[in-house]
Design an enzyme around this catalytic site. Structure first.
Site, PDB file in Angstrom:
ATOM      1  N   LYS A 261      -5.473  -4.528  -3.765  1.00 27.07           N
ATOM      2  CA  LYS A 261      -4.314  -3.621  -3.715  1.00 27.07           C
ATOM      3  C   LYS A 261      -3.255  -4.049  -4.742  1.00 27.07           C
ATOM      4  CE  LYS A 261      -1.371  -5.794  -0.402  1.00 27.07           C
ATOM      5  NZ  LYS A 261      -0.419  -5.847   0.602  1.00 27.07           N
TER       6      LYS A 261
ATOM      7  N   LYS B 123      -2.553 -14.448   2.903  1.00 23.82           N
ATOM      8  CA  LYS B 123      -1.365 -15.091   2.322  1.00 23.82           C
ATOM      9  C   LYS B 123      -1.418 -16.608   2.423  1.00 23.82           C
ATOM     10  CE  LYS B 123       2.063 -11.505   2.228  1.00 23.82           C
ATOM     11  NZ  LYS B 123       3.415 -11.087   2.558  1.00 23.82           N
TER      12      LYS B 123
ATOM     13  N   LYS C 244       2.990  -7.335  -5.446  1.00 24.54           N
ATOM     14  CA  LYS C 244       4.042  -8.055  -6.173  1.00 24.54           C
ATOM     15  C   LYS C 244       3.557  -9.422  -6.596  1.00 24.54           C
ATOM     16  CE  LYS C 244       7.368  -6.316  -2.825  1.00 24.54           C
ATOM     17  NZ  LYS C 244       8.161  -6.605  -1.630  1.00 24.54           N
TER      18      LYS C 244
HETATM   19  P1  TYM Z   1       5.958  -5.045   2.054  1.00 30.15           P
HETATM   20  O1  TYM Z   1       7.334  -5.461   1.697  1.00 30.15           O
HETATM   21  O2  TYM Z   1       4.812  -5.873   1.612  1.00 30.15           O
HETATM   22  O3  TYM Z   1       5.687  -3.582   1.544  1.00 30.15           O
HETATM   23  C1  TYM Z   1       6.580  -2.522   1.804  1.00 30.15           C
HETATM   24  C2  TYM Z   1       5.802  -1.251   2.076  1.00 30.15           C
HETATM   25  O4  TYM Z   1       4.982  -0.926   0.957  1.00 30.15           O
HETATM   26  C3  TYM Z   1       3.643  -0.726   1.369  1.00 30.15           C
HETATM   27  N1  TYM Z   1       2.738  -1.164   0.312  1.00 30.15           N
HETATM   28  C4  TYM Z   1       1.755  -0.412  -0.213  1.00 30.15           C
HETATM   29  N2  TYM Z   1       1.353   0.843   0.058  1.00 30.15           N
HETATM   30  C5  TYM Z   1       0.307   1.332  -0.668  1.00 30.15           C
HETATM   31  N3  TYM Z   1      -0.318   0.633  -1.649  1.00 30.15           N
HETATM   32  C6  TYM Z   1       0.051  -0.627  -1.954  1.00 30.15           C
HETATM   33  N4  TYM Z   1      -0.556  -1.303  -2.920  1.00 30.15           N
HETATM   34  C7  TYM Z   1       1.144  -1.212  -1.217  1.00 30.15           C
HETATM   35  N5  TYM Z   1       1.763  -2.417  -1.262  1.00 30.15           N
HETATM   36  C8  TYM Z   1       2.728  -2.365  -0.319  1.00 30.15           C
HETATM   37  C9  TYM Z   1       3.491  -1.584   2.621  1.00 30.15           C
HETATM   38  O5  TYM Z   1       2.428  -1.142   3.432  1.00 30.15           O
HETATM   39  C10 TYM Z   1       4.847  -1.405   3.278  1.00 30.15           C
HETATM   40  O6  TYM Z   1       4.861  -0.217   4.043  1.00 30.15           O
HETATM   41  N6  TYM Z   1       5.396  -6.407   6.847  1.00 30.15           N
HETATM   42  C11 TYM Z   1       5.980  -5.403   5.975  1.00 30.15           C
HETATM   43  C12 TYM Z   1       7.488  -5.301   6.100  1.00 30.15           C
HETATM   44  C13 TYM Z   1       8.009  -5.072   7.483  1.00 30.15           C
HETATM   45  C14 TYM Z   1       7.911  -3.873   8.214  1.00 30.15           C
HETATM   46  C15 TYM Z   1       8.595  -4.128   9.447  1.00 30.15           C
HETATM   47  C16 TYM Z   1       7.326  -2.644   7.965  1.00 30.15           C
HETATM   48  C17 TYM Z   1       8.676  -5.981   8.237  1.00 30.15           C
HETATM   49  N7  TYM Z   1       9.056  -5.396   9.439  1.00 30.15           N
HETATM   50  C18 TYM Z   1       8.683  -3.141  10.426  1.00 30.15           C
HETATM   51  C19 TYM Z   1       7.408  -1.659   8.949  1.00 30.15           C
HETATM   52  C20 TYM Z   1       8.089  -1.911  10.163  1.00 30.15           C
HETATM   53  C21 TYM Z   1       5.663  -5.789   4.525  1.00 30.15           C
HETATM   54  O7  TYM Z   1       5.380  -6.906   4.229  1.00 30.15           O
HETATM   55  O8  TYM Z   1       5.859  -4.801   3.640  1.00 30.15           O
END
Ligand code: TYM
Length: 334
Positions: A198, A114, A201
């Site tokens: 992957k 990032k 967004k």
């Molecule tokens: P975020 O907002 O990027 O994504 C949310 C969830 O979607 C999953 N994900 C994917 N899974 C499969 N293929 C993909 N291409 C893909 N893109 C996104 C992510 O793995 C995630 O589960 N750091 C986390 C948010 C967070 C969090 C937490 C998660 C903050 N605190 C505590 C679990 C527990 C994030 O950026 O997710």
């Protein structure tokens, strides 16, 4: 150690939730809510680690909440709230900033991705992002965390922080070591334009992803244009693995047609990609379009969404404050 199971997960309100978020994580949130106590959080403090336009952020917090509801999360079964409304998250994150190690954070690949080539310009928040994530999870003493494969390293760090805290403050088993729940078949949905990246967004081309709000026409068009292969679909996984875009299409197909990759390959072997694309587009339209329509409908009543978040925050705060009180005591804060 308390044997009580608790699920926690979070999604950033940065707009455009997509098929990767849905298949890799949110769909699993929904199936877990019937059997376990679940806490699902719109992680707005994580979102601001990169600049967000304030009006867009407000809208995206509500839209992520709407997406939770539209995919089937039920506020009567799960606690649904936004992170910044429970200040204990920030307070515990600070304590963890003092437990976690610089060396651990330096290894985080998501920061490297990032921050890009100019790390000096990344926010400090982006660097310590994983400590806040550990705080989210451990504040509720969560035992299970449904996430996509990209979050695995952050979960390992969370376990390291939990272990170090338990050792530093001489309180064996105080924090549980949370288990990541990563789906075997579909842990990483890839970009429709490049099967080695992957689905995300932040990728520039909208053709790289299916957004939950895409219309049926857009879904069909994007699947039609998805990169595939000039040769027919192979009949074995070894050959398929050499073609990342084809593997991605077949993996998504096997997931939405509720089968597995082996069976999908038996069905599709020898066929042209136009055949699987047609079938996949129909399945995705059937599964995703109703969600998109529901998101739009829910966004027409923002007062209702705000109320759901407020109620969720009240419930989350009770658990959070009780745990934070014990954490503060362990650290020696008065
Ligand atoms: P975020 O907002 O990027 O994504 C949310 C969830 O979607 C999953 N994900 C994917 N899974 C499969 N293929 C993909 N291409 C893909 N893109 C996104 C992510 O793995 C995630 O589960 N750091 C986390 C948010 C967070 C969090 C937490 C998660 C903050 N605190 C505590 C679990 C527990 C994030 O950026 O997710």
């Amino acid at each position: 150690m308390s044997s009580k199971k608790l699920v926690f997960s979070g999604v950033q309100p940065t707009g455009n939730l997509h098929l990767g978020n849905y298949l890799g994580a949110i769909k699993n949130f929904v199936s877990l809510q019937n059997d376990m106590n679940c806490v699902y959080c719109v992680v707005d403090l994580h979102a601001i680690t990169t600049f967000q336009n304030p009006d867009e952020l407000k809208n995206n917090i509500l839209e992520t909440t709407a997406s939770f509801l539209a995919t089937g999360l039920d506020p009567n079964k799960s606690i649904i709230f936004n992170q910044s409304s429970v200040s204990a998250h920030s307070e515990l994150a600070w304590i963890f900033n003092c437990v976690s190690k610089v060396g651990w954070l330096n290894r985080m690949t998501q920061f490297k991705d990032k921050a890009g080539s100019d790390k000096e310009k990344a926010s400090v928040g982006l660097y310590i992002y994983p400590n806040l994530m550990a705080a989210d999870i451990l504040l509720y003493k969560a035992t299970h965390v449904p996430v996509g494969a990209d979050q695995k390293q952050h979960l390992e760090l969370t376990r390291d922080i939990a272990q170090k805290f338990n050792k530093d403050f001489n309180c064996k088993d105080f924090f549980p070591l949370p288990e990541p729940l990563i789906l075997k078949n579909i842990s990483r949905v890839m970009s429709l334009r490049d099967g080695t990246k992957k689905m995300s967004k932040s990728e520039e081309s909208d053709y790289s992803r299916i957004n939950l709000k895409d219309s049926s026409d857009e879904i069909v068009k994007k699947i039609k244009k998805a990169k595939s292969d000039s040769e027919p679909i192979p009949d074995n996984i070894k050959s398929l693995e050499k073609k990342p875009e084809a593997l991605n299409l077949l993996t998504i197909y096997s997931e939405v047609s509720k089968t597995n990759l082996e069976k999908a390959l038996i069905e599709m072997a020898g066929k042209e990609y136009s055949y699987i694309k047609g079938k996949l587009a129909d399945l995705l339209v059937a599964e995703i379009s109703p969600i998109g329509k529901e998101i739009v409908k829910l966004m027409n009543d923002k007062t209702h969404l705000t109320k759901i978040l407020k109620k969720g925050s009240e419930k989350a705060s009770i658990k959070a404050e009780e745990n934070l009180k014990n954490i503060r005591e362990k650290v020696g804060l008065i």
